[in-house]
Scaffold this motif. Structure first.
Motif, PDB file in Angstrom:
ATOM      1  N   GLN A 124      35.912  32.489  43.789  1.00  0.00           N
ATOM      2  CA  GLN A 124      34.650  32.746  43.109  1.00  0.00           C
ATOM      3  C   GLN A 124      33.688  31.576  43.260  1.00  0.00           C
ATOM      4  O   GLN A 124      32.479  31.767  43.460  1.00  0.00           O
ATOM      5  N   LYS A 153      43.547  30.827  42.225  1.00  0.00           N
ATOM      6  CA  LYS A 153      43.051  31.419  43.467  1.00  0.00           C
ATOM      7  C   LYS A 153      41.744  32.159  43.237  1.00  0.00           C
ATOM      8  O   LYS A 153      40.816  32.076  44.059  1.00  0.00           O
ATOM      9  N   GLU A 154      41.656  32.889  42.137  1.00  0.00           N
ATOM     10  CA  GLU A 154      40.421  33.601  41.821  1.00  0.00           C
ATOM     11  C   GLU A 154      39.270  32.626  41.575  1.00  0.00           C
ATOM     12  O   GLU A 154      38.135  32.868  42.006  1.00  0.00           O
TER      13      GLU A 154
END
Length: 224
Positions: free
Chosen positions: A58, A53-54
């Motif tokens: 990003q 998810k990060e």
């Protein structure tokens, strides 16, 4: 046996007899088999999903920023992400003259950035338990799944989590999407053909619901 820890200690090489050597080799072989077939635990899967998810979020932010600064790019009206009219703008053409819209171009660039991030952050801890853009055929509920290079009716999810070093023992499937249009950003599961695509990927595993990952988070198919 270590009296303080209860750990079974292997004898030194100078004291290993034939029977003991055979036992040690058998234990090591069994451990190897367990490692080969091991799926991720719930806690490990939660950690992996957090990293994924990060990476997707990003990639979305980074590409939106860098595209506006690169040669051939342009500044978005609101400075952060394109509006619907900008999403429709043709930014380049294929060799056959087909227009590539900004929506398509950003999707390509963001997928590349997300894949690079996932590989970088997952390889050390989960390197034997995931594959990116692997092509499959088959159905987990019937004859199982196999890897293929054949395009028709094959499935190519963005990320697959599988048993250690066994990409055909699929545990979970993830698809990345970077919606450009406002209504698709707000409701990515109901963007055109998304549910149909995810339903196809669900054929690869009956062990967990296939998940859509967008900059807004992770959503599992069939779970509202």
């Amino acid at each position: 046996m270590n009296a303080s820890t209860g750990e079974l200690l292997a004898p030194s090489a100078t004291r290993l007899g034939p029977v003991t050597e055979k036992v040690v080799r058998t234990v090591e072989a069994v451990k190897g088999l367990h490692t080969l077939e091991r799926a991720l635990t719930g806690a490990e899967l939660d950690r992996l999903e957090g990293i994924v998810k990060e990476c997707v979020a990003q990639a979305h932010a980074d590409v939106n920023e860098t595209y506006q600064q690169q040669n051939g790019g342009f500044k978005f009206k609101n400075g952060k992400f394109p509006n619907d009219a900008e999403c429709d703008r043709a930014v380049r053409f294929t060799e056959r003259g087909r227009p590539i819209t900004l929506s398509q171009e950003l999707g390509i660039l963001k997928h590349r950035a997300a894949f690079a991030c996932v590989k970088d952050h997952l390889s050390t801890e989960f390197g034997d338990n995931f594959s990116i853009e692997t092509r499959y055929k088959g159905n987990a509920d019937t004859s199982g799944v196999v890897l293929t290079s054949d395009g028709p009716e094959s499935l190519v999810p963005d990320l697959v989590v599988h048993a250690t070093r066994n990409a055909t023992d699929v545990q979970c499937v993830y698809e990345f999407k970077f919606p450009c249009y406002e209504k698709h950003r707000l409701d990515p599961l109901n963007a055109p053909r998304v549910r149909e695509q995810l339903a196809g990927y669900q054929k690869l595993s009956n062990r967990c619901p296939v998940a859509l990952v967008t900059p807004g988070g992770l959503k599992q198919l069939g779970i509202d």
